[in-house]
Design a protein around this motif. Sequence first.
Motif, short mmCIF file in Angstrom:
data_model
loop_
_atom_site.label_atom_id
_atom_site.label_comp_id
_atom_site.label_asym_id
_atom_site.label_seq_id
_atom_site.Cartn_x
_atom_site.Cartn_y
_atom_site.Cartn_z
N SER A 44 0.88 -1.26 -0.06
CA SER A 44 -0.15 0.06 -0.12
C SER A 44 0.85 1.22 0.06
CB SER A 44 -0.96 0.05 1.07
OG SER A 44 -1.83 -1.08 1.16
N THR A 45 1.90 1.28 0.67
CA THR A 45 2.70 2.40 0.99
C THR A 45 3.59 2.63 -0.11
OG1 THR A 45 4.46 1.11 2.11
CG2 THR A 45 2.79 2.52 3.48
N TRP A 46 3.96 1.20 -0.99
CA TRP A 46 4.59 1.26 -2.39
C TRP A 46 3.90 2.16 -3.42
CZ3 TRP A 46 5.05 0.72 -7.24
CH2 TRP A 46 6.33 0.30 -8.01
N PHE A 47 2.48 1.77 -3.48
CA PHE A 47 1.75 2.57 -4.30
C PHE A 47 1.52 3.90 -4.18
CE2 PHE A 47 0.18 -1.88 -5.78
CZ PHE A 47 0.46 -1.83 -7.22
N ARG A 48 1.37 4.26 -2.81
CA ARG A 48 1.34 5.68 -2.47
C ARG A 48 2.57 6.48 -2.94
NH1 ARG A 48 2.01 6.33 3.72
NH2 ARG A 48 3.97 6.08 2.89
N ASP A 49 3.56 5.91 -2.24
CA ASP A 49 4.72 6.63 -2.63
C ASP A 49 5.30 6.73 -4.20
OD1 ASP A 49 4.71 7.09 0.20
OD2 ASP A 49 6.15 5.57 0.39
#
Length: 448
Positions: free
Chosen positions: A247-252
Amino acid sequence: MSFVPVYILILFFTIVIDYFAGIYIGQSQGRRRKWLLAASLVANIGVLAIFKYYNFVNENITIVMSNWGIKNPVPYLAILLPIGLSFHTFQAMSYTVEVYRGNYKPERNFGIYALYVMFYPQLVAGPIERPQNILHQFYEKHDFDYQRIADGLKLMAWGLFKKIAIADRLADIVNVAYDEPHKYHGLNFVIATIFFAFQIFCDFSGYTDIALGAAKVMGFKLVKNFNRPYHSKSISEFWSRWHISLSTWFRDYLYITLGGNRVSASRWYFNLFVVFLISGLWHGANWTYIIWGVLNGFYLIFAIISQKLRDRVARASGITRFPKLYSWIQFPTTFVLICISWVFFRAHTIADAIHILKSMFTDTCADVMSIIHTHHLQSLAPPVNKMIPAILVIAILETVHLLQKRRSILEYVNSKPKYIRWGIYYAFILLLLTFGTASHKQFIYFQF
């Protein structure tokens, strides 16, 4: 390599490309840095596209062309999907992006960089690491520490319990309904879907616990990947607790790059839609995964659009004066929405998913009334002798989650006197032997 030895060259190819890309990005200026980053991303995404999506895209092109009476001349590829390809591809891409953004200096030790991509505990199913968290740990000396090793082994044992005592046990019930959906209806699908929600959580988070525990034994700290996701009060909260590293990968790297929420409302919704669409596609080359991603994107967008209206309704009804009651409404609502999306994730085809959802909404009440009137459970696919142990292991899981609201289970156990700790250990071993299965089921997320 166990299946196709030559596949080790895939890792070797991406490691070499990204290692040199990182060094040259660090040495370059201006547009050349962008071209080097682009070359690295194309190499990684290209490998992923060929092995994971080539046949899927080709199959859909063939279907479209056949409707026009045209034969597709492009052949299918007789290839296997390398285990964990999506995970180590995303981890490799995070390195070059972080170097490009100036957040991390290029790694010049080829062996250390290769270890970053191939660190065995989390190689095949995450968590997806960032260079800032893990690379420096490969240079540090990790002395023997009894407490750290004991805690790592406990975490591995808990992950093992989640896998073989919960996930694999629930799989036997879930598979009956989902593998032959036209034999069952209504309440069977409701039970199977709820059990699948816990199955996939325990299967995936169980692997993560084993990975984190194995790394901890050796002195390495990996990022947290799950945080009691089914205790979420909203869809956005769920995605901040589920598969956190993805989730944080896609966010960042995708959402913020597209503009995030610093754009017009319509563009913001588009950004969210794209992120969840690609998230669904990341999970598998199948329309069911794509719809699963799109559905979760719709949930989030609808929640944003309807936020003010829902707040007004909540205030008008007076429910906000009772926070605990309000939470107990939000918890099951979020869980139901997530379970509906899990139907598409688990079903083999879109037609199966639609049949299951339709039957859940139209036949469940009749099934419940039939059981109430007849006092018989024969209409249920899972027999009682399988249902009771399944409910018990879920109850154990949720008891641990309730204890973890204030502090981690490791801290809770370690704070107890020795005789209580060892009593807990023996009780845990007994639970593992009692409820554990020996079905040798592969981890679900290995396929991604």
